[in-house]
Structures are given as C-alpha cells and as structure tokens.
Design a protein around this motif. Structure first.
Motif, PDB file in Angstrom:
ATOM      1  N   VAL A  22     -23.440  23.522 -20.981  1.00  0.00           N
ATOM      2  CA  VAL A  22     -23.225  24.157 -22.291  1.00  0.00           C
ATOM      3  C   VAL A  22     -24.295  23.696 -23.280  1.00  0.00           C
ATOM      4  CG1 VAL A  22     -21.702  24.244 -24.301  1.00  0.00           C
ATOM      5  CG2 VAL A  22     -20.752  24.544 -22.012  1.00  0.00           C
ATOM      6  N   THR A  23     -24.574  22.396 -23.276  1.00  0.00           N
ATOM      7  CA  THR A  23     -25.608  21.862 -24.158  1.00  0.00           C
ATOM      8  C   THR A  23     -26.966  22.481 -23.845  1.00  0.00           C
ATOM      9  OG1 THR A  23     -24.410  19.751 -24.244  1.00  0.00           O
ATOM     10  CG2 THR A  23     -26.684  19.752 -25.013  1.00  0.00           C
ATOM     11  N   ALA A  24     -27.286  22.573 -22.566  1.00  0.00           N
ATOM     12  CA  ALA A  24     -28.560  23.169 -22.154  1.00  0.00           C
ATOM     13  C   ALA A  24     -28.647  24.628 -22.592  1.00  0.00           C
ATOM     14  CB  ALA A  24     -28.717  23.060 -20.634  1.00  0.00           C
ATOM     15  N   ALA A  25     -27.541  25.347 -22.487  1.00  0.00           N
ATOM     16  CA  ALA A  25     -27.529  26.762 -22.873  1.00  0.00           C
ATOM     17  C   ALA A  25     -27.817  26.925 -24.362  1.00  0.00           C
ATOM     18  CB  ALA A  25     -26.186  27.392 -22.514  1.00  0.00           C
ATOM     19  N   LEU A  90     -28.574  15.936 -29.661  1.00  0.00           N
ATOM     20  CA  LEU A  90     -29.234  17.217 -29.441  1.00  0.00           C
ATOM     21  C   LEU A  90     -28.665  18.337 -30.301  1.00  0.00           C
ATOM     22  CD1 LEU A  90     -29.512  17.026 -25.557  1.00  0.00           C
ATOM     23  CD2 LEU A  90     -31.439  17.253 -27.122  1.00  0.00           C
ATOM     24  N   LEU A  91     -27.378  18.281 -30.594  1.00  0.00           N
ATOM     25  CA  LEU A  91     -26.719  19.414 -31.240  1.00  0.00           C
ATOM     26  C   LEU A  91     -26.394  19.229 -32.720  1.00  0.00           C
ATOM     27  CD1 LEU A  91     -24.282  20.538 -28.381  1.00  0.00           C
ATOM     28  CD2 LEU A  91     -26.554  21.416 -28.935  1.00  0.00           C
ATOM     29  N   SER A 155     -29.510  27.384 -36.543  1.00  0.00           N
ATOM     30  CA  SER A 155     -28.661  27.061 -35.398  1.00  0.00           C
ATOM     31  C   SER A 155     -27.269  27.645 -35.587  1.00  0.00           C
ATOM     32  CB  SER A 155     -28.552  25.538 -35.226  1.00  0.00           C
ATOM     33  OG  SER A 155     -27.987  24.956 -36.376  1.00  0.00           O
ATOM     34  N   ALA A 156     -26.547  27.766 -34.491  1.00  0.00           N
ATOM     35  CA  ALA A 156     -25.213  28.350 -34.533  1.00  0.00           C
ATOM     36  C   ALA A 156     -24.284  27.492 -35.392  1.00  0.00           C
ATOM     37  CB  ALA A 156     -24.663  28.471 -33.121  1.00  0.00           C
ATOM     38  N   PRO A 157     -23.248  28.094 -35.976  1.00  0.00           N
ATOM     39  CA  PRO A 157     -22.274  27.326 -36.755  1.00  0.00           C
ATOM     40  C   PRO A 157     -21.675  26.202 -35.937  1.00  0.00           C
ATOM     41  CG  PRO A 157     -21.949  29.671 -37.079  1.00  0.00           C
ATOM     42  CD  PRO A 157     -22.956  29.527 -35.967  1.00  0.00           C
ATOM     43  N   ALA A 158     -21.379  25.101 -36.616  1.00  0.00           N
ATOM     44  CA  ALA A 158     -20.864  23.915 -35.927  1.00  0.00           C
ATOM     45  C   ALA A 158     -19.579  24.221 -35.163  1.00  0.00           C
ATOM     46  CB  ALA A 158     -20.627  22.793 -36.934  1.00  0.00           C
ATOM     47  N   TRP A 159     -18.740  25.120 -35.710  1.00  0.00           N
ATOM     48  CA  TRP A 159     -17.465  25.401 -35.044  1.00  0.00           C
ATOM     49  C   TRP A 159     -17.689  26.104 -33.707  1.00  0.00           C
ATOM     50  CZ3 TRP A 159     -15.864  30.310 -33.801  1.00  0.00           C
ATOM     51  CH2 TRP A 159     -16.489  31.373 -34.450  1.00  0.00           C
ATOM     52  N   GLN A 160     -18.723  26.933 -33.624  1.00  0.00           N
ATOM     53  CA  GLN A 160     -19.012  27.611 -32.361  1.00  0.00           C
ATOM     54  C   GLN A 160     -19.467  26.608 -31.300  1.00  0.00           C
ATOM     55  OE1 GLN A 160     -21.699  30.917 -32.750  1.00  0.00           O
ATOM     56  NE2 GLN A 160     -20.496  31.919 -34.354  1.00  0.00           N
TER      57      GLN A 160
END
Length: 205
Positions: A22-25, A90-91, A155-160
């Motif tokens: 998931v992290t890699a994606a 990373l995220l 980057s995508a919202p934190a909740w996603q």
C-alpha cells in the motif's frame, strides 16, 4: 504468552507485506515520490532476500554461527525494524514535524516490541533477534540518507492514506504467512535432502 502473540502478529508478513505494498502504491502513483517508491521496493526486497538467504543457508546445509546460536536473521524483527519506522517517514509530510517524529518513534517502539515478543515466545535466540534488528534498522538508516521529498503538496488526504493502511491491519492481522513452509520447500529443493536442518523444530522462522 498471550500478550507476546498479540505483539508478534504485527511482525508477520501477512500484515507487513500488504502495508508495504500500500505504501509503495501511494509513492509510485505520484511523480514527486516515485523515486522514493522505487527505492522503497528495492530496499524491502533486498532485506527480505538477505533474511531468506540466511535461513536457507542453515536449513539447506547447516551453515550458521553455532557459537552465537544463530541459524538465520529473525524475519519478524528485521522487517518490522524496516517497515514500521519508515511508513510514517514516507507518508507524513515533512512540514508536520511533531506528528512525523512521533509516528516514527512509535514505529521504532513497535519494532522493538516485536523483537521482544520473538524472545518472549522462545522462537528465536538472542543473537538472531539482535542481528535481525541491526539488519532492519541498518536498512532504515540507509534509506533515511536517501529520502527526498517524502510527500508532495498535492498528496492524497491523510484520511485516505490512513484508511488504506488500516485495511490491511483489519483484514490481515492475526493471520500467519506460510514463510516457514515456503523456505522449507525451497531448502529441500536446492539441497536435495529429504528434510531441513532445524535446531528448534517447528518454531524458528
């Protein structure tokens, strides 16, 4: 004993591999973090390869370090020490300094807890756990030196991101990845023996 089982489950590949994927994606899906994503994949695969090779050397040909009671790196410890501290690094955007550092620290503590659980459950020797931790944290330190632009502004919202990481935990926590049986099958295949070397039958993996 029950507490150790609850903690050690966080170091099983059935949880770690989905979290890694998931992290890699998330990283590869964005140009700004694609380099980190590719480096992340390479780092994790090299760590897995080193751990697997150390176990295969012992299972296949009894190659270990008898004086240290070492028959292979603790995979739970090595991968936990690599994945749990680096996922938040990373995220979580670098601008969220406190949150990022807190999450990384919690990742380190979780990895240490997994290492302790391997000793508490008696499935690894002290040397296998310590060297597994050194291997995982060594890869983590090396990765930090290469880390750049961890999260872009768009980057995508934190909740996603949070939900996408929570799903593997909810769906996979408590399951056991058949890594031991897989390694046994490979060891028998490459060595030509009828069985594998194992100084603690049914427990070391």
């Amino acid at each position: 004993m029950h507490m150790w089982l609850l903690i050690t489950a966080f170091g099983d590949c059935s949880v770690l591999l989905p979290v890694f994927l998931v992290t890699a994606a998330w990283l590869i899906s964005r140009a700004a973090t694609r380099r980190n994503g590719l480096l992340w994949i390479l780092t994790v695969f090299i760590c897995i390869a080193v751990v697997g090779l150390s176990k295969l050397m012992y299972m296949s040909w009894d190659i270990g370090i008898p004086g240290l009671d070492f028959s292979g790196f603790s995979g739970h410890t090595a991968l936990s020490s690599l994945i749990w501290p680096l996922v938040p690094a990373l995220l979580i955007p670098e601008r969220n300094v406190l949150l990022r550092r807190t999450a990384i620290a919690l990742g380190v503590l979780l990895a240490v807890g997994v290492a302790a659980s391997r000793l508490g459950l008696g499935v690894h020797s002290i040397s296998e756990v310590i060297l597994g931790g050194m291997l995982g944290f060594g890869f983590t330190a090396g990765f930090f030196f290469k880390l750049r632009n961890t999260t872009p502004r768009n980057s995508a919202p934190a909740w996603q991101i949070g939900i996408s990481l929570l799903l593997p935990l909810l769906l996979c926590y408590g399951h056991t990845f058949p890594s031991q049986q897989l390694l046994k099958d490979i060891a028998i295949s490459v060595s030509g023996h009828d069985t594998v070397f194992n100084n603690a039958p049914g427990t070391r993996y």
